[in-house]
Design a protein around this motif. Structure first.
Motif, short mmCIF file in Angstrom:
data_model
loop_
_atom_site.label_atom_id
_atom_site.label_comp_id
_atom_site.label_asym_id
_atom_site.label_seq_id
_atom_site.Cartn_x
_atom_site.Cartn_y
_atom_site.Cartn_z
N UNK A 38 0.84 -1.20 0.00
CA UNK A 38 0.00 0.00 0.00
C UNK A 38 0.87 1.25 0.00
N UNK A 39 1.87 1.29 0.89
CA UNK A 39 2.76 2.44 0.98
C UNK A 39 3.52 2.65 -0.33
N UNK A 40 4.01 1.56 -0.90
CA UNK A 40 4.77 1.65 -2.14
C UNK A 40 3.93 2.06 -3.34
N UNK A 41 2.61 1.94 -3.22
CA UNK A 41 1.72 2.29 -4.34
C UNK A 41 1.34 3.77 -4.33
N UNK A 79 10.94 3.91 -1.56
CA UNK A 79 11.92 4.03 -2.65
C UNK A 79 11.50 3.15 -3.83
N UNK A 80 11.08 1.93 -3.53
CA UNK A 80 10.55 1.05 -4.57
C UNK A 80 9.39 1.74 -5.28
N UNK A 126 11.42 -2.49 4.71
CA UNK A 126 10.75 -1.57 5.62
C UNK A 126 10.06 -0.45 4.86
N UNK A 127 9.50 0.50 5.61
CA UNK A 127 8.76 1.60 4.98
C UNK A 127 9.66 2.43 4.07
N UNK A 156 16.10 -0.52 -8.64
CA UNK A 156 16.07 0.10 -7.32
C UNK A 156 16.33 -0.91 -6.22
N UNK A 157 15.72 -2.09 -6.34
CA UNK A 157 15.92 -3.13 -5.35
C UNK A 157 17.35 -3.62 -5.30
N UNK A 158 17.95 -3.82 -6.47
CA UNK A 158 19.34 -4.29 -6.52
C UNK A 158 20.28 -3.24 -5.95
#
Length: 291
Positions: A92-95, A165-166, A159-160, A187-189
């Motif tokens: 939800x936060x990442x969206x 960032x994602x 985490x948040x 971004x994840x890498x």
């Protein structure tokens, strides 16, 4: 739009949605190279419902656990420490970023962002970023003469902060050529996650944004009447079938293989596009009269 065009575009959507090469750019380029009208942002959003349905089915066990745990955490405080419940909140936060920017930049997404010169630029730039991220991941996994193998993060470490960032990485994919999976995986890498974890969260994070965008475009298209419904639905079904097969292949591929083939492809395609536009072989606005 003819049925043949819808079949080809659905095939392209299914093949490219989950690979880090940008499905929106390839739909745009397929139409431009073939001399068809630009299928438009609405067509892209609706056909993505098909590919996201493939995600829902492929990751159904993960999604089922996350949704169940998240709902339980709303009333049971002890569940809030559960990893699956936390993943629900992190999705939800990442969206949030793509939701806000998607509405704010709607006119640009459907207009200036579809310029072939911009697409060529984003293909190359994000290809370089993906290449750097891939090299850093490989260095941690393999080590070297003067380096020890470094353990990378998994989704249990998410985490948040990293979730946001994602989310901003995903929002960059509003520009054709960036690639939703390419931006979020890069971004994840770069944040130190494993390839599999970066890809898995990328796919899960895309579900709310893509489905919401598709439903929004369905409503808008229904009111405006500018969508060829038969061919568009057919393309969506094709995208679903092909997309499911691509997910299964891609999740196995990334566990042992490098992203470098996609990097080389992105850069080569971007350079080719610049050459074609620079020599007036292809107009940067080719097909833009389409819906």
């Amino acid at each position: 739009m003819s049925w043949f065009e819808s079949f080809i575009l659905g095939l392209v959507q299914g093949l490219t949605e989950f690979l880090p090469i940008s499905s929106s750019a390839h739909l745009r380029l397929t139409a431009a190279f073939a001399g068809w009208e630009d299928p438009g942002a609405a067509f892209t959003a609706i056909t993505q419902i098909g590919t996201e349905t493939a995600v829902l089915i492929y990751f159904r066990k993960d999604i089922g656990r996350i949704v169940t745990a998240w709902f339980r955490s709303l009333t049971d405080k002890s569940m809030r420490a559960d990893h699956d419940a936390q993943m629900g909140w992190l999705v939800i936060v990442g969206s949030i970023p793509i939701g806000v920017l998607g509405v704010t930049l709607k006119d640009q997404i459907e207009g200036p962002f579809r310029d072939l010169r911009l697409i060529a630029t984003t293909l190359i730039v994000m290809g370089v970023v993906l290449g750097i991220a891939d090299r850093l991941a490989a260095r941690d996994e393999i080590g070297g003469r003067h380096r020890v193998v470094r353990e990378r993060k998994t989704l249990k470490d998410l985490g948040i902060r990293d979730g946001l960032i994602y989310g901003f990485c995903q929002a960059m994919a509003l520009i054709p050529g960036v690639s939703r999976s390419g931006a979020t995986i890069s971004g994840g890498l770069l944040m130190g996650y494993t390839r599999e974890s970066a890809a898995r969260y990328s796919f899960l994070l895309a579900i709310p944004a893509v489905l919401a965008s598709g439903v929004f475009e369905l409503k808008d298209a229904g009111e405006g009447g500018h969508i060829s419904w038969g061919p568009t639905l057919f393309a969506t079904i094709v995208a679903f079938g092909v997309g499911y097969a691509v997910i299964a292949w891609f999740m196995k591929f990334i566990t042992t293989k490098s992203f470098m083939p996609f990097v080389y492809y992105r850069i080569a395609l971007g350079i080719l596009l610049f050459i074609l536009v620079g020599t007036d072989t292809l107009s940067p606005h080719a097909g833009e009269s389409g819906g």
